[in-house]
Structures are given as C-alpha cells and as structure tokens.
Design an enzyme around this catalytic site. Structure first.
Site, PDB file in Angstrom:
ATOM      1  CD  GLU A 341      -2.811  -1.252   2.403  1.00 24.46           C
ATOM      2  OE1 GLU A 341      -3.995  -1.568   2.271  1.00 24.46           O
ATOM      3  OE2 GLU A 341      -2.281  -1.067   3.518  1.00 24.46           O
TER       4      GLU A 341
HETATM    5  C1  TNX Z   1      -4.479  -4.239   4.540  1.00 28.88           C
HETATM    6  S1  TNX Z   1      -2.600  -6.544   4.371  1.00 28.88           S
HETATM    7  C2  TNX Z   1      -3.218  -3.945   5.033  1.00 28.88           C
HETATM    8  C3  TNX Z   1      -3.068  -3.539   6.424  1.00 28.88           C
HETATM    9  C4  TNX Z   1      -4.394  -3.432   7.126  1.00 28.88           C
HETATM   10  C5  TNX Z   1      -5.280  -4.579   6.714  1.00 28.88           C
HETATM   11  C6  TNX Z   1      -6.580  -4.595   7.452  1.00 28.88           C
HETATM   12  C7  TNX Z   1      -1.653  -5.429   4.123  1.00 28.88           C
HETATM   13  C8  TNX Z   1      -0.382  -5.833   3.615  1.00 28.88           C
HETATM   14  N1  TNX Z   1      -2.047  -4.175   4.365  1.00 28.88           N
HETATM   15  O1  TNX Z   1      -2.378  -2.325   6.481  1.00 28.88           O
HETATM   16  O2  TNX Z   1      -4.163  -3.462   8.492  1.00 28.88           O
HETATM   17  O3  TNX Z   1      -5.523  -4.504   5.347  1.00 28.88           O
HETATM   18  O4  TNX Z   1      -7.372  -5.683   7.103  1.00 28.88           O
END
Ligand code: TNX
Length: 535
Positions: A341
């Site tokens: 992300e």
């Molecule tokens: C996605 S999974 C994210 C996290 C959040 C999560 C909550 C991932 C690599 N990144 O930053 O905590 O979703 O479900």
C-alpha cells in the site's frame, strides 16, 4: 500493486466488543455424540495428522507416571513443558527423568525414520506406555501438542480435576505439508505487551504454527527500540489507533519475545514496513521528510498516505541503521520489509526504494520477505512474497505475483478473504474490518493453498506456506484478539500443516475444541456454522 486495493474506511472503526459472544460448553460432550458422523477419538486432532491408525488398548496417565527423556537440554525442556501442562490438572507429580523405565511417557529422538523430516513425529499409544519419537526436537514438541489434544479437555485447566486421563490406543505418524506456517500480530495499530504476545504465542503453538510475524511498525506507531534513532519509540511509539498511549518493546523485551517464541518452536519474523505505512517514522524525524517538516502523529485507520523520501540519502542511513539493529537482535532468517500500500510513492520510486532496502537486508545476512507488492519491483533472489489478495484482486496483480513465482520468488499465502483474522465473521460482528468481505469460520477453512493461485500459473512448488495475519485497527485487548482468532486460526493452521480435509468433517473436530478453549480461558466466537456440543 500500490493503489489497487480499497482504502479502509474510517467509519469501520467500531471499537468495543459488542456482537461477538463466547461460549459456555461442556467438557464431557464430544462432537461425535452430537452429530451423526463419527470421528475416531485418535483422529480428533487439529491440524489433522498425516496418518492415524487406531487400535489396541488406550494409554492411561496415573500418579506414578514418569516422563522419560533422552538426556539432552532440548528434550528435557520439552519434557518439562509437557509436565507443566499436565501437572496442574492431573495433580500428578510426573517427574521428568533420563533414567530408563517402563509404563510412562517417553520422548525419544531418533534419526532413523527419514520420512518424519525435521518437524514430524510418531505417537504410539498402548496400554504399556506412550512413546513420542522424532528426528528433531521440533517434532517432539508437535507430538506433545497432539498428545494434549488426545487427553480429555479438562487437562488444560489450571486446577486439579478428577478425570480418567486416557489416550486412545493406536499410532499417529505425522509431518507437515508446508515448512512455513505463520501467525502475524499487528502490534503497531494497537500495542500489545510482552505478556499478551506470549499468550498469543502459546495459542499459535497449540496448532503447530512455527513462525511469528511481528508487524512492528506502521503509521500509528513504532514498537521496537532502535538505539541509533531513539525518537522512533519516544515519539513514534507514544500513541496508537484511537489515541491511546501506545508503547514499545525495549531490546531486552524483544529478545524475551524471541526467546519465548523459540521455546515454542516459533521463529520471529520482524516486519519494518516501508516505504509506505511510515507516518510514525516521519512524525519522529523531520529530516526524513522530503520537505523537512514532520507530520503530526496519526491515530486513525486510513492507509496509503505516508511515504519515506526516496531521494534523500538520510532515508538510506535510516534503513541501514534500523535493519542492522533488527538483524542483530533476530536469530531467525527473515526480515520482512513490508512494501504494501505504498500509494503515495510513485512506481519508479517504489522500485528504487525496494531495490535498496532489499540490498540492506542481504548485507546483514538475512532473507528478504515482503508483501506481494514486492513482485511489482525486482525481488532479489531468495526473496519471499506474502500474497494477501482476495477474490476480487485484479488479474494483472495476480499475474505479477505469478510472474515473480515463475522466476523463483517463493510465496506465503495470506488470502485476505480466508486468512485475515481481523475480518468480521458476519455483518453482526462488532469488531473487525470487512474490506475483503466477511470471513465466516467455514470460509477461513475451505480453500487449498496448493491450488489457490493455480489459475494464474502458480505451481505448488512455489508455495512456501500459509500465514494468518491479525491486524489490530479495531482490536485493543487480549479478548478482542482471541475472539477474532478463535475459531478461525485452527482452520488456517490445518491448511498449513495438513493435506486435504473437508469442512463437514473438520467442523466436528473443531467443535470438540470448544471445551479446550474454555479450559484455557480462551475467548471465542460461537459461530452458528460449527456444531458446538450442546450443554
Ligand atoms: C491491509 S494486508 C493492510 C493492512 C491493514 C489490513 C486490514 C496489508 C499488507 N495491508 O495495512 O491493516 O488490510 O485488514
């Protein structure tokens, strides 16, 4: 791919425990008494053992039972661990002894049966004694977990119980499908103390999980003391989601976690999430920001807004110092550098940054692990990518992951709509998120890691294993963690350890574990899809 996943919605932050119940079951009831389909008593184990051959007289523990061990430090420790589980509830002395004797429980190391591998074991239960044999201590430890499950649930209580401490007769021969069987806990969104983490380690160990991935840093907090950058914890560790006081581990406390995990045969994988998820870093050090101004600390649950400054030399001094200190504290082979992300980092910058960060991990002698977005950069040889897509993940993103796998990147599978323990079970669940959908207990179980990415050409040989992440934007207490992990965690653990398995049979074994969780004081969600024993 940065930017392809939905943002988390602030509105989803429903703190508080409403909506998830925990059960009051019955120690004596077994699922086979409540449902038509019998599960042989010797096979009522999670994860399902590779081979179960019932037969012969049961083994019975008595107040003269001894635990016979091979006289090595590691086997003695496992013997003492077993005695520590059995003594409070049985009230028996259960001496751990290297002297020979018959009729007791024997823990034996023997290299002869190569089919057991490094983590397998054989459990032989007869009227004359119970023997656990393994090639390595880890196998004996997993044999002990199986033995616990074969005794009456009351064995898990912390006070003396009256029961017939019988183990069904027969032989179990068992070894895991995957060598990577992980549990992740996010101590960044909410901070959890050493004791809380130890409790979770014990719960993971029950189900033969062998990796503890610690998500140590995120926008909301930095949780590990780094001597060369002290404000990471004094500033970056000073709060958490919802505005609480946060916290961090001193190096001594981190080592305590690593050692405790090691005593339960879990390898700690520390994650320093970069270049996104870095607001706590940026708030601690103005000079790490492109504009030399520190943003305020962040206590919400949005993602994708922060980025390290990819063109600044100071950024790489920071990365080098942090990875050096983390590597020095961590005996395990992996360092996870996140990489998910990074929506506020351009693609070129992302590739540039991940190249340099991976090189630093290698420089300090560790293996790179990253979230699967790493596949959109250039994973170094030997890197492991953690896939966290879900049923709506775009084909292009899955193809990128498959492409990396074809070039040798191994995958750990954490499909969000199966293994994300922070997700709501139903729309009624008070805690949790649901960006990947609702994850009922059957959904967390009903998938096959070997074929999960087959449609894009990922072969089973590229799958290193499976991990269940427990994100904590909405989880703040031990009870919150447990009610989300249980009863889904055992199902994911079974997917990591065992081959095959149908929900209709598994759910009966799972139901039988309620009495164990109750005996241990573990809160769990009494899902209506599981045929719990009737009180
Ligand atoms: C996605 S999974 C994210 C996290 C959040 C999560 C909550 C991932 C690599 N990144 O930053 O905590 O979703 O479900």
């Amino acid at each position: 791919m940065p930017g392809t996943l939905p943002r988390l919605f602030g509105a989803l932050l429903l703190l508080g425990g409403a909506g998830v119940g925990c059960s009051s079951g019955d120690d004596d009831a077994s699922p086979s008494q409540n449902e038509g389909k019998p599960v042989h008593a010797l096979g009522r184990v999670i994860p399902a053992p590779a081979s179960v051959e019932p037969g012969g007289s049961p083994y019975t523990l008595t107040n003269t039972t001894a635990i016979h061990i091979d006289d090595t430090r590691e086997v003695r420790a496992i013997g003492e661990y077993l005695a520590g589980v059995l003594r409070p509830s049985t009230g028996y002395p259960l001496p751990v002894t290297a002297e020979s004797g018959t009729g007791g429980i024997a823990l034996r190391l023997s290299a002869s049966d190569e089919s057991l591998g490094d983590e397998g074991y054989r459990l032989e239960s007869t009227g004359d004694g119970l023997t656990l044999t393994a090639r390595k201590p880890a196998g004996l430890f997993y044999g002990v977990q199986t033995l616990r499950q074969l005794l009456p649930a009351a064995v898990e209580k912390s006070t003396e119980q009256s029961a017939v401490w019988e183990v069904p007769g027969g032989t179990i021969t068992d070894s895991p499908r995957y060598s990577y069987r992980g549990g992740m806990i996010d101590v960044a969104r909410h901070f959890f103390t050493v004791d809380q983490v130890k409790r979770y380690i014990d719960q993971l160990a029950l189900y033969k999980i062998n990796k503890l991935h610690l998500h140590l840093t995120d926008d909301q907090g930095w949780r590990l003391a780094i001597d060369s950058w002290p404000k990471l914890t004094t500033v970056g560790g000073s709060t958490e989601t919802g505005g609480g006081e946060g916290g961090f581990y001193t190096k001594g406390q981190y080592t305590e976690i690593v050692e405790y995990a090691g005593s339960r045969f879990l390898e700690v994988i520390p994650e320093i999430d970069m270049p996104g998820h870095t607001n706590a870093i940026l708030a601690s050090y103005a000079e790490l920001n492109c504009k030399d101004t520190a943003p305020p600390l962040y206590t919400g649950i949005d993602v994708g807004f922060s980025s390290l400054c990819v063109d600044k030399p100071a950024t790489y001094d920071f990365v080098d110092d942090v990875i050096r200190e983390v590597a020095a504290l961590t005996p395990g082979k992996y360092i996870h550098i996140g990489g998910d992300e990074a929506d506020n980092t351009s693609h070129d910058d992302y590739v540039k940054f991940m190249d340099r960060a991976q090189a630093v991990v290698l420089k300090y002698g560790k293996t790179v692990m990253g979230w699967h977005q790493l596949a959109g950069a250039e994973p170094v040889a030997g890197a492991v990518a953690q896939y966290w897509g879900y049923d709506r993940t775009e084909a292009a993103e899955r193809d990128l992951v498959a492409g990396a796998a074809k070039k040798g990147t191994l995958l750990v599978l954490s499909p969000a709509d199966r293994t994300y323990l922070d997700h709501k079970y139903t729309s009624e669940t008070g805690l949790g998120l649901q960006w990947a959908g609702l994850v009922e207990v059957d959904r967390a179980y009903d998938w096959d890691p070997a074929t999960y990415l087959k449609d894009v050409g990922v072969e089973e040989g590229s799958v290193l294993g499976v991990e269940a992440p427990l994100w904590t934007e909405t989880l703040a207490t031990t009870s919150d963690l447990e009610v989300m992990a249980f009863p889904r965690l055992p199902g994911v653990a079974e997917r990591a350890w065992s081959t095959g398995g149908e929900w209709d049979e598994y759910k009966l074994r799972l139901a039988g574990h309620a009495a164990r969780w109750e005996a241990m004081g573990i809160k769990f969600y009494k899902s209506p899809v599981v045929p719990w024993p009737k009180p």
